[in-house]
Design an enzyme around this catalytic site. Sequence first.
Site, PDB file in Angstrom:
ATOM      1  N   GLN A 208       0.829  -1.197   0.000  1.00  0.00           N
ATOM      2  CA  GLN A 208       0.000   0.000   0.000  1.00  0.00           C
ATOM      3  C   GLN A 208       0.869   1.255   0.000  1.00  0.00           C
ATOM      4  OE1 GLN A 208      -2.702  -0.440   3.338  1.00  0.00           O
ATOM      5  NE2 GLN A 208      -4.299  -1.263   2.018  1.00  0.00           N
ATOM      6  N   CYS A 371     -19.331 -11.524   4.794  1.00  0.00           N
ATOM      7  CA  CYS A 371     -19.464 -10.138   5.258  1.00  0.00           C
ATOM      8  C   CYS A 371     -20.748  -9.505   4.757  1.00  0.00           C
ATOM      9  CB  CYS A 371     -18.253  -9.327   4.807  1.00  0.00           C
ATOM     10  SG  CYS A 371     -16.714  -9.796   5.620  1.00  0.00           S
TER      11      CYS A 371
END
Length: 436
Positions: A208, A371
Amino acid sequence: MIDRISRRLLSLFLRRIRFGTLTVIEDGERRVYGSGPPAATIVVRSRRMWRMALTGSRGLAEAYARGLWDSPDLTALVRLAARNAAGLDRVRARIAPVRVPVQRARAYVRRSTRNRRRRDIAAHYDVGNELFSRMLDRTMSYSCAVFGEDATTLEDAQVAKLELICEKLELGREDHLLEIGTGWGALAIHAAATRGCRVTTTTISREQYEHAVAAVRRAGLQERVAVLHNDYRDLAGRYDKLVSIEMIEAVGWRHIGVFFAKCSELLAPDGAMLLQAITIDDRGYEVEKASRSFINTHIFPGGCLPSLEVIARNVARRTDMQVVALEDLTEHYVETLQRWQVNFAAHADALAALGYDERFRRLWTLYLKYCEAGFAERRICDIQLTLAKPRSHPSGMCRFGADRLGGSRFTEKPTEGPERERSWPSEASAQRMPSG
C-alpha cells in the site's frame, strides 16, 4: 466413525433452527431442518466436513476452501445462520468465563508488537495489488462506499464517501490532515486535490505504501501529501484534523484505548477526528474478542471488531474528545460488497493466471459473501463517528448527525459553499491545484 458422530452432534444443533429452512444434501439424501423463509442449501461433498464444522466458522471455512461442501447461495446460508445465532450466542456467553483465562494467555503470547502488526497487515493487504486492482474500483478504496442518486458506479459511490468525509471534517486550505491507515491513497489524494489541504498519511503495509507514493506522484501532489510507512504509535506532531477509515479493526482489542489516546494526543486543541469503523453489537463483543473465527484467522489475522460501547468508553477515559455526530452506513456496505463480488468473479481467469489458486478463490468468495450477510442481518455494522476536541467549534459537522442517523439511502449535499468536484482527480486536474 468420527465423521458420523460429528454429523449426529451437529444434527442436534440444526434441529434447533427456529427461523428459516436449511436443506442438507449428502450422498443423494436430502434432510430438511426448520421451516419457512429464508431458505438455504448445503451440498456435502465429503463427510470430513462434519468434523471440521465442529470447530465453528473457522473449520467450516477451511472445509469450504478445500471443496468439502458447497452451496448455491452462500449469502443466504450465512444470513440463515445469523438469524439463528441467538441461541449459539447464549451458549458462548455461558462458557465465556471459562474462556477468559485462555483468551488472556493467548493475548499475552500473541502481543500486538510492531513487527506482529506488520505481519498481520501484510497477510491481508500485501496479497497483491493485482488482486485489489481487479476487485476494487479505480480509486482503490477498500471500505464502505456511499450509494446515492449520483453514485451509479462503484467509483462514483467511493468518491461520494470521500467527499462526505471531507465535508464532515470541514477541510480547508489551512488544514493539515493526518490519516491513520492510508489504504492505497484514495482519501489523501482526494482531500489534497479538492480542498487544497496538506495531508500526512501512514500505513504499515509495504505494498500500500509503494502504491500510494506512486499515486501521489502521478497526481502531482508531492508538495501536499506525505506518505509514511510508520506504525501509528510512532507518530508525533500536532494536526488540525484526523481521519481513520476502517483501520481500527486491525488495532486489536487490547489496544483500542491506546489508539484513541494517541489520536487525541496528535490533534490540536481545536481539532476534529472522523472515524469510520466496522462494529459488532455491544452484547457480542466480549464473546467475539475471545473467539478464533474464520475472519480473524484466515482473512484478517489478529483483528477484532470494536463495539460502540467500547469505542465510547475509551474515548471518554483516554481522550478529551466528544462525539458530535454518528452516521450508520451499514446498508451501503451490502451493495459495496456485492459490487466487489461481481468484480472478483469477473476476473477469476485473470487472477488464476496470476497464481491465485482455487483454494484462494473459494476462501475469498466465502469471505465476501460472509461479510455481505453479516451487514445485511446487522450482526455487524459500519459507522462514521465524528469527534471534536474541547476548543473545536464545528459549524457543519452536526449537520450530518441526528437527521442522518440510521443511514439514509442518499448522500446529502452541502447546503452552502461551492459545488465540489466529484470525480476522481486526474493527473491534469490535480496539477491545477494551487501549491501554496
